[in-house]
Design a protein around this motif. Structure first.
Motif, PDB file in Angstrom:
ATOM      1  N   LYS A 166       0.826  -1.204   0.000  1.00  0.00           N
ATOM      2  CA  LYS A 166       0.000   0.000   0.000  1.00  0.00           C
ATOM      3  C   LYS A 166       0.864   1.259   0.000  1.00  0.00           C
ATOM      4  CE  LYS A 166      -3.767   2.103   2.668  1.00  0.00           C
ATOM      5  NZ  LYS A 166      -4.611   1.957   3.883  1.00  0.00           N
ATOM      6  N   LYS A 167       1.928   1.262   0.810  1.00  0.00           N
ATOM      7  CA  LYS A 167       2.815   2.424   0.901  1.00  0.00           C
ATOM      8  C   LYS A 167       3.577   2.629  -0.406  1.00  0.00           C
ATOM      9  CE  LYS A 167       4.821   5.681   3.373  1.00  0.00           C
ATOM     10  NZ  LYS A 167       4.083   6.834   3.893  1.00  0.00           N
ATOM     11  N   ALA A 168       4.030   1.543  -1.018  1.00  0.00           N
ATOM     12  CA  ALA A 168       4.779   1.642  -2.274  1.00  0.00           C
ATOM     13  C   ALA A 168       3.906   2.219  -3.380  1.00  0.00           C
ATOM     14  CB  ALA A 168       5.301   0.269  -2.671  1.00  0.00           C
ATOM     15  N   GLU A 169       2.619   1.840  -3.405  1.00  0.00           N
ATOM     16  CA  GLU A 169       1.714   2.387  -4.405  1.00  0.00           C
ATOM     17  C   GLU A 169       1.409   3.860  -4.123  1.00  0.00           C
ATOM     18  OE1 GLU A 169      -0.794  -1.519  -5.905  1.00  0.00           O
ATOM     19  OE2 GLU A 169      -1.699  -0.165  -4.443  1.00  0.00           O
ATOM     20  N   ALA A 170       1.220   4.198  -2.843  1.00  0.00           N
ATOM     21  CA  ALA A 170       0.904   5.582  -2.498  1.00  0.00           C
ATOM     22  C   ALA A 170       2.044   6.522  -2.864  1.00  0.00           C
ATOM     23  CB  ALA A 170       0.572   5.680  -1.009  1.00  0.00           C
ATOM     24  N   GLU A 171       3.277   6.074  -2.668  1.00  0.00           N
ATOM     25  CA  GLU A 171       4.440   6.920  -2.971  1.00  0.00           C
ATOM     26  C   GLU A 171       4.914   6.757  -4.411  1.00  0.00           C
ATOM     27  OE1 GLU A 171       7.586   6.456  -0.184  1.00  0.00           O
ATOM     28  OE2 GLU A 171       6.350   6.948   1.564  1.00  0.00           O
ATOM     29  N   GLN A 172       4.207   5.900  -5.183  1.00  0.00           N
ATOM     30  CA  GLN A 172       4.538   5.667  -6.592  1.00  0.00           C
ATOM     31  C   GLN A 172       6.008   5.295  -6.782  1.00  0.00           C
ATOM     32  OE1 GLN A 172       3.228   9.198  -8.679  1.00  0.00           O
ATOM     33  NE2 GLN A 172       1.070   8.623  -8.522  1.00  0.00           N
ATOM     34  N   LEU A 173       6.440   4.350  -5.926  1.00  0.00           N
ATOM     35  CA  LEU A 173       7.825   3.876  -6.033  1.00  0.00           C
ATOM     36  C   LEU A 173       8.025   2.964  -7.234  1.00  0.00           C
ATOM     37  CD1 LEU A 173       8.551   3.054  -2.261  1.00  0.00           C
ATOM     38  CD2 LEU A 173       9.084   5.141  -3.514  1.00  0.00           C
ATOM     39  N   PHE A 174       6.904   2.353  -7.710  1.00  0.00           N
ATOM     40  CA  PHE A 174       6.996   1.397  -8.814  1.00  0.00           C
ATOM     41  C   PHE A 174       5.854   1.656  -9.799  1.00  0.00           C
ATOM     42  CE2 PHE A 174       8.769  -0.548  -5.029  1.00  0.00           C
ATOM     43  CZ  PHE A 174       9.990  -1.026  -5.480  1.00  0.00           C
ATOM     44  N   ASP A 175       6.091   1.246 -11.054  1.00  0.00           N
ATOM     45  CA  ASP A 175       5.028   1.339 -12.054  1.00  0.00           C
ATOM     46  C   ASP A 175       3.927   0.322 -11.785  1.00  0.00           C
ATOM     47  OD1 ASP A 175       6.563   3.300 -13.361  1.00  0.00           O
ATOM     48  OD2 ASP A 175       7.691   1.762 -14.428  1.00  0.00           O
ATOM     49  N   GLU A 176       4.312  -0.849 -11.302  1.00  0.00           N
ATOM     50  CA  GLU A 176       3.354  -1.898 -10.956  1.00  0.00           C
ATOM     51  C   GLU A 176       3.770  -2.541  -9.643  1.00  0.00           C
ATOM     52  OE1 GLU A 176       0.584  -2.877 -12.224  1.00  0.00           O
ATOM     53  OE2 GLU A 176       0.513  -2.008 -14.245  1.00  0.00           O
ATOM     54  N   VAL A 177       2.783  -2.850  -8.782  1.00  0.00           N
ATOM     55  CA  VAL A 177       3.023  -3.594  -7.542  1.00  0.00           C
ATOM     56  C   VAL A 177       2.107  -4.801  -7.554  1.00  0.00           C
ATOM     57  CG1 VAL A 177       3.018  -3.544  -5.025  1.00  0.00           C
ATOM     58  CG2 VAL A 177       3.637  -1.484  -6.292  1.00  0.00           C
TER      59      VAL A 177
END
Length: 1117
Positions: free
Chosen positions: A195-206
Motif C-alpha cells: 500500500k505504501k509503495a503504491e501511495a508513494e509511486q515507487l513502482f510502475d506496478e506492484v
C-alpha cells in the motif's frame, strides 16, 4: 429566345450560388474555426483510443496490424497540422487600423478550414474501426486498503517496516526476505508495504501473490497476470512463463510480493525476470524460514518479532471489543488470556474474536484451557493458530529437526555416536531457529513459544509418542538448598535416554542400573554416596557423564576410568582436597583414571582458576588443575589433548614444560589457551640438549598467561633456531616473575607475527623485552626487520628495572599499535632504547603521538623513521625519570608533518616531568589533530602544558583535566610574548571542540588563559576550578575585549564550579555572565557572584561530563 433566357437564367443562378458559396468562407469564418476545433477534439479522442488499444495489445504481448499502425501515424500528423492551422486562424488580421477585417485572408484561411474539416471526418470514421469499445475496467489505486485495516502501528513493527521501506528504495537491493514465525503478521506487514509503495509511486506496478506451502506454478502465473490485466494466449507453463517475462520487462520498475514462500522458487519457470535481465524488477518474499531467504539469495533479510505484552493487549482489546465500559472482571480475564497468547498476532486475533460478545464463563473456560494446555475452540471463519503452526512442523525437511521439536515432550530418536548425535541436534536446532519454531534468547539459550508447545503436544499425541515413552527427564530444584529426591520413581522409566538432575539429595544412586538405555547422565550439584559400579556393568550405552559440583564420599574416577564407551566427561570440584596444600592430594590423584576414548571433557579440580572456565565457552577439551603430578599418565594424556590447559603447583623437579613434562614432538598441538602459575618452571621450552632441529612447539597457542613463577627466566632457551614456536600467539600476559630479565630473544620475537596484546606486570628484574642473548648478530641501526607487526596493545606496569622496551631499529614494525600504557617503571629512560653501531652509542627519543622515532647521533645529525599512525591511547604512570614526553626540539622542519591517531593521553605521577612538548619556536605544525582527551595528574615540576604552536593544532580536544601540578604557571606557555611576536598569518589559538575543563590544586597558576581576539572556546560547557590558591582571574583579557560579554567568547558555557579559590576576584575583568545556567561558588571570599545551584543538581546536569564531575566532587569531599 426562351431557350436563351433559360440558359442565361441557369448560368446566372449557378454564378449566384457559387458566389454565395465562396462568400461563406470570409463571412462564416468564426464558425469554421469552431467546427474544426470540435473535430480536432474528436480526432484526438479517437487517436487516444486507438493508441490505448495498441498499448493494451503490447501488454498482452500481441502484434498490431500494419494498417492500424499506419492510421495512427497519419492521425498524429493530421492532428499536428490541424493544430497549426487553428493557431494561424486565431491570429486575426485586419486593415484600416484594425477597424475592418481582412476579407481576402479570411477567404483563404476559411476555405482551408472547411476542407480540413472534411478530411478529419473521414479520418475519424476510419479510425473507429480500430477502437475496442469494451474492456476490463482498471481497479482504482488503493482498493486493497481494506485488507490491512486491522494493522496497528506497533513500535515493535517499526524497525522491520523502516528496513523494508529502505530496501525498496535502494536500487542495489533486488531481493528482500521478511521472515518470522507463523502468524506473527508477515502478510499484514507485506500488504502495508504494498500500500505504501503504491501511495508513494515507487513502482510502475506492484503485484501481490500468495504462494503457500504447495507451489503451483500455473496458479502463481495466473495471479501475476490477473494483477496486471494480462491474458495468456497459451496453456503450457513454459510458454506462459515466456509471455509473462515479456510482459513484466515492459515495466521500468515493478515490485513482486511473494507471500508465504516455503521453498526456493524457480523464477524462470514462473516468468519473473531476474536482476541480470531486468534491474527494475524487485522481489519481496515473506516466509517462516530464514533458510528460504538464504536459498533465494535475499540481499536483505529482515526478521519480524512477536508483539510485546502491551501491544498484544492493545490488539486483543480491539479484536474482542473491550472498551472503557467493559466490566473489570472481563478486562482482567482478557489481560490474562492476552498474556497467554505470548504476543502471537494470529492467536490474539483468533482468540479475541472468538470471545467477542461471549459470556464471562466462556472467557474463564478459554483461560483454563490455556493454563491446562488444552486446545482452544476457535470460531468458524477465523484462522486457527494451531493449524497455522502445525504447518511449520509439517514442512520441516528432516526427521532430526522434527524429533528435536518434540524434545520438549521427551521424544527423541536413537543415537549411536554421541558426537555425531550432538552435531545432528545442533543442525536440527539451527533449522528450527531458521523456521522460527524456536526463538533465540541469547547466544546460549533458545525457547519455545507456548502455542508452539501446545502444537507439539498435539503432534506427539497424534503420533502415539506419549509421556509413558518418556526418554528425557530434567528435574531442577530451584531452591537454595538441596532437597531429597526418591529414586523409586525412576524404576518404571526404563526408556529414559537422558537424565538431568540438579540440586538434589540422592543418597544411593544404584537405581541407575535399571535405566539400561541411558546415554546421557547429568548430576549437577547433587549429593550421593558414590558412583556405583552399575554405571560400568549396566549402562553400556552411556556416552556423556556430568558430575559437576557434586558431593561424594569416594572418588568416582576409579569407576569412570573403567567405562569403555564414555565419550564426554564433565567434572568440576572446587573442594580443597584437590589443592596443593592438602596432604591427601597426591593420594587422590593416584586414583585418577579416565577412559581413553574421551572426545570431549571439562575437568576442573581444586579452587584455583575458579571462574576461568567461563572465559572459554567454545572449547571442547579443557583441563584446570590446582596441582599437577607429572607422573600420572592419565592426567598427562588429558593435558596433551587439551585445547585449554590451566596448571598450578607442578610437583617434582621439572624445570620446563617441554621436554621435562611433555616430550618435544609428543603432542600439545591442540593447545590454544595456556595458563601456568605458582610453579618452579624456569622456561617453557628448552632445546639446549637437542642436536637437530625440532618441530614447531606451541604452534597453535593463541593465549598465554604466566603468573607468580619465581624461577622463570625466559619463554624459550636453546641453541637451535626456534622455527615456528608461538607463531599463532595473539595474547600474552606475564606477571610476578622476579627472575625474568628479558622476555624474548630476537629469533623468538620474530615468530610472533600474530601477537596483538602484550601485558607485563610486577617483573622487578626485567630490563627489556627483546634481547640479543643467544643471537649471533648484533643489532644494527641498519637492521630493517619487523617485530610484532600486529601488536595493538602494550601494557607494562611495575617493572622497576626496565630500561627500554625493544631496540629502536625494530620499533618501525609496530604499525598497528593503538594503546601504550606505561605505569610505575622507575628506571625507564626510553621506550625504544639503545643499540650498538660500531663504537658509537646511539640514543633514541620517541614521539608517542605517532611513534615517530628520532635518532640523535653523537655528531648531532638527525635521522627519522616513520611508523604508521595507529596509536590511539597512551598512559604513562609513576615513571620517576621521565622529563619530557614529546621531544620535538631539533626536529627537521622541512615541511614534514608529524601525523597521529592519538586519541587519549594520560600522564600520572611523573615527578621529573618538566615539559609535555619540547619544541623549538620555529617548529610550526606538529599535528596531534586526533587528540580528544588530555589528563595530567601529580606532575609537580611541570610549568606549562602547551606551547602556542601546539595549541593551534588541537581541533578535536574535548576534555582537559589538570590536577596537582604545583609549579604550573601557564596552560599555554608565554602566551603574551608569543602572541605579540607570532606570525600574523599563523592559525589562531583555538580550542574549537573543548567541552570540559577541570583544573585543581595548581597553586602557582594565576590565570588559565589570556583572552584576545585570537582565542575562542565555542563549545566549552563545563568549567570546574578547585583549590588553586593563587588564581586571580579565570581569563586575563586585553583592553580590546574588556567591554564584551562572556557569551561572545564562551557562547555555550552553562555549568561553572568555583571552589576554595581564596584570591579569585572575577571571571574576567569587564565580562559578565549571561548564558551560565548552573553556577556553584563555595569558599571564594573575593568573588562577587553567588551560587545558583547545589552540588547534587550539578551531578545530574549531563551525562557528557558526569565521569569527571563525580570524580571531582569525590575529591572535594
Amino acid at each position: 429566345m426562351d431557350y436563351l433566357y433559360g440558359f442565361a437564367s441557369s448560368i446566372s443562378k449557378d454564378l449566384l450560388c457559387g458566389a454565395v458559396n465562396q462568400l461563406r468562407y470570409p463571412c462564416c469564418f468564426n464558425n469554421f474555426v469552431e467546427q474544426l476545433a470540435k473535430e480536432e477534439g474528436n480526432l484526438i479522442a479517437t487517436r487516444d483510443s486507438v493508441q490505448n488499444r495498441v498499448a493494451h495489445a503490447k501488454k498482452q504481448t500481441r502484434k498490431t496490424s500494419e494498417v492500424g499502425d499506419k492510421w495512427l501515424k497519419d492521425a498524429n500528423i493530421e492532428a499536428s497540422n490541424v493544430n497549426q492551422l487553428l493557431k494561424e486562424a486565431r491570429i486575426e488580421k485586419s486593415f484600416c487600423f484594425g477597424h475592418c477585417p481582412n476579407w481576402f485572408w479570411r477567404y483563404r484561411i476559411g476555405k482551408k478550414l472547411a476542407n480540413r474539416k472534411g478530411d478529419i471526418e473521414k479520418r475519424i470514421k476510419e479510425g473507429r474501426n480500430y477502437i475496442e469499445f469494451e474492456s476490463v475496467a482498471t481497479l482504482p489505486s488503493g482498493t486493497h486498503g481494506f485488507l490491512s485495516e486491522r494493522c496497528l502501528n506497533f513500535e515493535s513493527r517499526q524497525p522491520a517496516y523502516e528496513q523494508l521501506m529502505e530496501a525498496l528504495k535502494d536500487d542495489e537491493v533486488t531481493m528482500i526476505g521478511l521472515y518470522g514465525m507463523g502468524g506473527c503478521g508477515k502478510t499484514t506487514l507485506a500488504m502495508e508495504i504494498r500500500k505504501k509503495a503504491e501511495a508513494e509511486q515507487l513502482f510502475d506496478e506492484v503485484i501481490f501473490v500468495p504462494v503457500s506451502s504447495t507451489v503451483e506454478v500455473r496458479r502463481i502465473q495466473e495471479k501475476i497476470a490477473s494483477s496486471i490485466q494480462y491474458t495468456f494466449p497459451e496453456n503450457e507453463e513454459l510458454e506462459r512463463a515466456q509471455r509473462l517475462y515479456m510482459r513484466l520487462t515492459q515495466e521500468n520498475k515493478i515490485l513482486v510480493v511473494l507471500d508465504d514462500v516455503w521453498e526456493k522458487l524457480d523464477f524462470g519457470a514462473i516468468g519473473i525476470p531476474s536482476v541480470e535481465h531486468h534491474k527494475g524488477c524487485k522481489v519481496l518474499i515473506t516466509t517462516r524460514s530464514e533458510e528460504v531467504c538464504t536459498l533465494m539469495d535475499c540481499q536483505k533479510k529482515i526478521q519480524l518479532p512477536i508483539l510485546t505484552d502491551e501491544e498484544a493487549w492493545t490488539l486483543f482489546q480491539k479484536q474482542a471489543h473491550i472498551f472503557e465500559g467493559t466490566s473489570d472482571t472481563l478486562k482482567h480475564l482478557g489481560r490474562k488470556i492476552s498474556d497467554e497468547c505470548k504476543g502471537l498476532p494470529v492467536a490474539i486475533a483468533a482468540v479475541a474474536s472468538s470471545l467477542k460478545g461471549k459470556a464471562e464463563v466462556v472467557w474463564r473456560v478459554a483461560l483454563n484451557r490455556f493454563t491446562g494446555l488444552k486446545p482452544l475452540n476457535i470460531g468458524r471463519g477465523l484462522q486457527n493458530p494451531y493449524t497455522c503452526l502445525q504447518l511449520s512442523y509439517d514442512n520441516l525437511d528432516t526427521e532430526e529437526a522434527k524429533s528435536l521439536f518434540l524434545l520438549w515432550l521427551g521424544v527423541v530418536g536413537d543415537v549411536h555416536s554421541y558426537e555425531e548425535a550432538r552435531n545432528e541436534v545442533i543442525e536440527a536446532k539451527i533449522k528450527l531457529l531458521s523456521s522460527c519454531l524456536l526463538l533465540g534468547v541469547d547466544d546460549k539459550s533458545v525457547q519455545m513459544h507456548d502455542l508452539v508447545r501446545h502444537v507439539a503436544r498435539r503432534i506427539a499425541k497424534d503420533e502415539n509418542k506419549i509421556i509413558e515413552m518418556l526418554r528425557v527427564l530434567f528435574l531442577y530444584n530451584k531452591g537454595r538448598r538441596r532437597r531429597p529426591l526418591s529414586a523409586m520413581s525412576f524404576k518404571s522409566l526404563t526408556n529414559l535416554r537422558c537424565i538431568l538432575l540438579r540440586n538434589w539429595e540422592l543418597g544411593d544412586i544404584s537405581f541407575l542400573g535399571d535405566v539400561k538405555k541411558l546415554e546421557s547422565l547429568t548430576l549437577h550439584n547433587c549429593l550421593f554416596l558414590e558412583l556405583p559400579d552399575v554405571v560400568v556393568t549396566q549402562l553400556k550405552n552411556l556416552r556423556l557423564l556430568d558430575l559437576s559440583e557434586c558431593d561424594m564420599k569416594h572418588s568416582p574416577f576409579e569407576v569412570i576410568g573403567r567405562h569403555p564407551q564414555l565419550e564426554e566427561l564433565y567434572f568440576v570440584d572446587h573442594r580443597s582436597k584437590w589443592d596443593f596444600y592438602n596432604e591427601h592430594t597426591a593420594e587422590f590423584f593416584q586414583k585418577f583414571r579416565v577412559p581413553q576414548v574421551l572426545q570431549r571433557y571439562h575437568i576442573h579440580l581444586g579452587i584455583m582458576f575458579a571462574g576461568f572456565q567461563e572465559e572459554f565457552p567454545n572449547r571442547h577439551r579443557t583441563l584446570f588443575l590446582s596441582y599437577l603430578d607429572p607422573s600420572n599418565a592419565a592426567v598427562k594424556d588429558l593435558a596433551k589433548k587439551a585445547e585449554v590447559l590451566c596448571l598450578a603447583n607442578i610437583e617434582g623437579s621439572a624445570k620446563n614444560i617441554l621436554p621435562d613434562i611433555f616430550q618435544i614432538g609428543g603432542g600439545m598441538d591442540p593447545l590454544i589457551e595456556l595458563l601456568i602459575r605458582d610453579s618452579k618452571i624456569e622456561c617453557l621450552i628448552d632445546t639446549s640438549h637437542h642436536l637437530s632441529e625440532v618441530g614447531a612447539q606451541f604452534s597453535n597457542l593463541h593465549w598465554l598467561r604466566i603468573e607468580h613463577m619465581k624461577n622463570l627466566g625466559a619463554l624459550y632457551h636453546g641453541s637451535l633456531p626456534p622455527i615456528g614456536h608461538f607463531e599463532k600467539l595473539q595474547n600474552l600476559h606475564l606477571s610476578h616473575c622476579p627472575k625474568l630479565t628479558w622476555l624474548f630473544t630476537h629469533a623468538v620475537a620474530q615468530n610472533m607475527v600474530q601477537l596483538e596484546k602484550l601485558e607485563i606486570a610486577s617483573c622487578l628484574e626485567l630490563k627489556h623485552l627483546v634481547t640479543n642473548y643467544d643471537d649471533r648478530e648484533e643489532i644494527s641501526t641498519n637492521d630493517k626487520r619487523l617485530l610484532f607487526p600486529k601488536l595493538k596493545r602494550l601494557h607494562v606496569r611495575e617493572c622497576d628495572n626496565l630500561e627500554y622496551l625493544i631496540p629502536i631499529t625494530y620499533a618501525q614494525g609496530l604499525v598497528q599499535l593503538e594503546c601504550l600504557e606505561i605505569v610505575c617503571n622507575n628506571e625507564l629512560k626510553y621506550l625504544f632504547g639503545q643499540c650498538t653501531n660500531g663504537d658509537h652509542l646511539v640514543e633514541y627519543l620517541i614521539f608517542l603521538s605517532n611513534l615517530m622515532v628520532s635518532m640523535l647521533l653523537q655528531d648531532s645529525r638527525a635521522t627519522c623513521m616513520m611508523i604508521k599512525p595507529k596509536l590511539v591511547s597512551v598512559i604513562i604512570d609513576n615513571s620517576s625519570k621521565v622529563k619530557d614526553i614529546f621531544h620535538l626540539e631539533g626536529f627537521p622542519t622541512n615541511g614534514q608533518e608529524v601525523t597521529s591517531c592519538l586519541d587519549t593521553l594520560k600522564l600520572f605521577n611523573l615527578p621529573e616531568l618538566t615539559y609535555v612538548w619540547t619544541i623549538s619556536k620555529h617548529f610550526v605544525s606538529p599535528q596531534v589533530q586526533h587528540l580528544r582527551e588530555l589528563h595530567i595528574c601529580n606532575c609537580p615540576k611541570l610549568k606549562a602544558i602547551f606551547s602556542v604552536s601546539i595549541s593551534r593544532v588541537l581541533p578535536l580536544l574535548k576534555i582537559l583535566v589538570v590536577e596537582h601540578c604545583e609549579e604550573l604557571e601557564h596552560i599555554i606557555e608565554d602566551e603574551k610574548e608569543n602572541e605579540n611576536v607570532s606570525n600574523p598569518q599563523a592559525p589562531k589559538v583555538c580550542f574549537s571542540q573543548l567541552k570540559f575543563l577541570l583544573v585543581t590544586h595548581c597553586n602557582n597558576l594565576k590565570h588559565l588563559f589570556f583572552i584576545s581576539i585570537s582565542h575562542e572556546f565555542p563549545e566549552l560547557e563545563y568549567l570546574i576550578l578547585n583549590q588553586n590558591s593563587r588564581l586571580v582571574q579565570v581569563f586575563e583579557s586585553e583592553a580590546g575585549v574588556r567591554e564584551g560579554r562572556v557569551e561572545i567568547l564562551l557562547p555555550k558555557l552553562k555549568h561553572v564550579v568555583l571552589m576554595q579559590q581564596p584570591d579569585l576576584i572575577n571571571f574576567c575583568q569587564g565580562i559578565e555572565f549571561q548564558i551560565v545556567i548552573n553556577l556553584l561558588v563555595h569558599n571564594c571570599p573575593k568573588f562577587s557572584l553567588t551560587s545558583t545551584t547545589t552540588v547534587e543538581d550539578m551531578l545530574q546536569i549531563s551525562n557528557s561530563g558526569k565521569h569527571y564531575t563525580e570524580l571531582y566532587y569525590q575529591r572535594c569531599k
